[in-house]
Design a protein around this motif. Structure first.
Motif, short mmCIF file in Angstrom:
data_model
loop_
_atom_site.label_atom_id
_atom_site.label_comp_id
_atom_site.label_asym_id
_atom_site.label_seq_id
_atom_site.Cartn_x
_atom_site.Cartn_y
_atom_site.Cartn_z
N GLY A 1 78.15 51.09 65.89
CA GLY A 1 77.99 50.14 64.79
C GLY A 1 79.24 49.31 64.59
N ASP A 2 79.04 48.09 64.18
CA ASP A 2 80.16 47.19 63.87
C ASP A 2 79.60 46.01 63.11
OD1 ASP A 2 82.70 46.22 63.72
OD2 ASP A 2 83.00 45.96 65.87
N SER A 3 80.48 45.11 62.72
CA SER A 3 80.04 43.88 62.06
C SER A 3 80.67 42.69 62.77
CB SER A 3 80.43 43.89 60.58
OG SER A 3 81.83 43.76 60.44
N THR A 4 80.01 41.56 62.65
CA THR A 4 80.57 40.31 63.13
C THR A 4 80.45 39.29 62.01
OG1 THR A 4 80.57 38.70 64.94
CG2 THR A 4 78.42 39.40 64.13
N ILE B 1 79.15 55.71 66.60
CA ILE B 1 80.57 55.37 66.80
C ILE B 1 80.91 54.14 65.96
CG2 ILE B 1 82.34 54.97 68.53
CD1 ILE B 1 80.34 55.74 70.67
N TYR B 2 82.04 54.21 65.26
CA TYR B 2 82.50 53.08 64.43
C TYR B 2 84.01 52.91 64.58
CZ TYR B 2 77.97 52.95 62.07
OH TYR B 2 76.63 52.83 61.79
N ASP B 3 84.49 51.71 64.26
CA ASP B 3 85.94 51.48 64.30
C ASP B 3 86.58 51.90 62.98
OD1 ASP B 3 85.63 49.43 62.45
OD2 ASP B 3 85.72 47.83 63.94
N LYS B 4 87.89 51.71 62.88
CA LYS B 4 88.64 52.24 61.73
C LYS B 4 88.32 51.54 60.41
CE LYS B 4 92.70 49.42 62.88
NZ LYS B 4 94.11 49.47 63.30
N GLY B 5 87.68 50.38 60.47
CA GLY B 5 87.30 49.71 59.23
C GLY B 5 86.29 50.49 58.42
N GLN C 1 83.42 49.59 72.11
CA GLN C 1 83.48 48.15 72.30
C GLN C 1 82.48 47.67 73.35
OE1 GLN C 1 87.79 47.46 72.88
NE2 GLN C 1 87.63 46.00 71.21
N ALA C 2 82.37 48.41 74.46
CA ALA C 2 81.46 48.01 75.52
C ALA C 2 80.00 47.99 75.04
CB ALA C 2 81.60 48.95 76.72
N ILE C 3 79.69 48.85 74.07
CA ILE C 3 78.31 48.93 73.56
C ILE C 3 78.05 47.84 72.53
CG2 ILE C 3 76.66 50.37 72.29
CD1 ILE C 3 78.25 52.83 73.40
#
Length: 521
Positions: free
Chosen positions: A141-144, A288-292, A418-420
């Protein structure tokens, strides 16, 4: 003499007449778009099918949906451009059977159907799942950030408003001073009075914005698109934008969910995990998520859902005078509920919970300290607090520690994040140039645009991964099933109302009630 390939005479009639269908190759993907939309039961998706009898007939939602999917796949989102293409693009002439909707009709369809378009996106996820393109074991998961139709100039917060008001006050003081000194030049006085009037009106506008912020609790006001916010994008660069939260399956980098918001990532993970659990139908997956997304409350949400998460650990916000005495080197003893510091002293708590607020969020904390600090030889290396070192322990500390252990044990899995999740963003924003929101005003309209973007992306992935003949066969079966279902329903509908009309006629003739048992069916 050099020979060239020559075209045919434009005025010459063909010997054999051909249909427009003959001009479209059998392997043209526009045939897949046509089959895909025909396989959807659009009435259940929320598209409008009921129109008034009077006036010009409306365009069928399937035609407009086909137009948009085709447009987004070839990087055309403008309603005016799509209208032009309907007149000159032979593929669209085939797809829409010669229809040329007005650009307002095209734009209104997108703007008015955000929920229905989201369901079309879910249909692409369902189709990908049917062809086993969704692994359902690992998601990222992430945001743009997608720039909104609202400039920075038309976005205001409290500090910016105060600067504007201060500037206007200085100008008004300057103009009033000049007006007091001017006696003879009437024309010049009129110019100054007009400027004073103009700045006074502007000041009242900013005061109105200030009152709105104070009374409603919002932190920003955007005048062109009221739902947008100025958000940090990268390297201290900000944009007035929407934040699009996305969940992507790891098997083939196919997005399974999206949500358009105007907030940062800190409180987004839990809600997206809940939606992912519903979409996948189970909680036996890792996210999986980043530190945000590293927030205690969100770890608690994930724990309640029973989902394992791998969230990057953010850097330490502050260090001790000597990094060897950073908080991470204080060892927690769960049995005694105490900490042992690098100097081997024991820090204890009084057992009370304290509320620590950060913006609009707050956490419960316990405090740990020891009287030995004041006489410790390492005092100056450990802290600058004259009362001694204080360690805070969050109510979510155990869950945060469990995440840390999972990251250490599954670091190679985390490295795939990141690759995903960045794969769709790279295609959408760099290759397709969709780095901004096309629709204007409100998050609802923005959701429709983003829904079409992700629908087009998923279809592109499916078209590339699945054999075209197999896909056509699948979509044709779905379309046949849908037509059979519709025919059965229409037959039942006609039979039902014919019987109802017969009963109504009998009721009027015999003056009896429909509630009589003889008329029960």
């Amino acid at each position: 003499m050099i020979k060239f390939i020559n075209g045919t005479n434009r005025n010459q009639l063909p010997l054999f007449a051909s249909s427009i269908d003959d001009a479209i190759a059998q392997d043209n993907e526009i045939r897949l778009i046509d089959l895909f939309v025909d396989s959807l039961k659009l009435a259940d998706f929320g598209f409008t099918f009921d129109f008034v009898e009077n006036g010009r007939p409306a365009y069928h939602p399937s035609d407009l949906l086909k137009l948009f999917i085709y447009g987004y796949l070839i990087r055309m989102r403008s309603s005016r451009t799509l209208e032009k293409e309907c007149n000159r693009n032979i593929e669209l002439m085939w797809l829409l059977k010669g229809l040329v909707p007005d650009h307002n009709t095209i734009a209104n369809f997108r703007k008015d159907n955000p929920k229905a378009i989201a369901r079309v996106f879910r249909a692409t996820v369902k189709m990908a799942s049917h062809f086993e393109l969704i692994g359902s074991t690992l998601v990222a998961g992430d945001s743009t950030k997608l720039r909104a139709q609202n400039s920075k100039k038309n976005n205001f917060n409290s500090n910016k408003i105060e600067r504007h008001i201060a500037y206007i006050d200085a100008k008004l003081e300057e103009y009033n001073s000049a007006l007091a000194k001017e006696d003879s030049d009437t024309q010049y006085k009129q110019i100054i009075e007009n400027k004073i009037k103009k700045h006074t009106v502007q000041k009242q506008k900013y005061i109105g914005y200030q009152n709105t912020i104070q009374t409603t609790g919002v932190t920003q006001i955007s005048t062109s698109d009221p739902d947008t916010r100025q958000i940090m994008t990268r390297n201290n660069i900000s944009e007035v934008a929407y934040s699009v939260q996305t969940t992507v399956d790891a098997l083939h980098n196919i997005p399974i969910d999206f949500k358009v918001t105007n907030e940062n990532d800190a409180k987004a993970m839990g809600g997206m995990l809940r939606r992912s659990k519903t979409i996948l139908g189970h909680n036996h997956f890792t996210a999986i998520y980043d530190k945000g997304y590293h927030t205690g409350g969100e770890f608690a949400y994930a724990d309640r859902l029973g989902i394992d998460v791998l969230v990057a650990i953010p850097d330490v916000a502050s260090h001790a005078p000597d990094p060897a005495f950073d908080a991470k080197y204080f060892i927690y003893n769960k049995q005694t509920d105490s900490y042992i510091c690098p100097a081997k002293e024991i820090l204890v708590t009084n057992g009370r919970w304290y509320t620590k607020s950060r913006g609009k969020w707050s956490n419960q904390m316990k405090h740990y300290k020891t009287k030995a600090c004041l006489s410790c030889a390492f005092f100056k290396q450990c802290t600058q607090n004259k009362y001694g070192r204080l360690i805070e322990r969050s109510e979510y500390a155990d869950l945060i520690y469990q995440n840390k252990v999972r990251i250490e044990n599954n670091y190679e899995t985390y490295r795939r994040r990141q690759a995903i999740v960045e794969h769709p963003y790279g295609v959408i924003k760099r290759q397709w140039d969709f780095y901004y929101i096309m629709t204007k005003k409100t998050i609802k309209h923005a959701s429709a645009d983003v829904g079409l973007i992700f629908t087009a992306y998923n279809l592109r992935r499916i078209f590339n991964l699945i054999d075209q003949n197999l896909l056509k066969q699948y979509l044709k079966i779905l379309a046949l099933y849908l037509r059979a279902l519709k025919a059965t329903f229409n037959a039942f509908y006609d039979s039902f109302f014919e019987k109802l009309n017969q009963i109504s006629f009998f009721k009027k003739r015999n003056n009896c009630s429909l509630k009589s048992p003889i008329f029960t069916f």
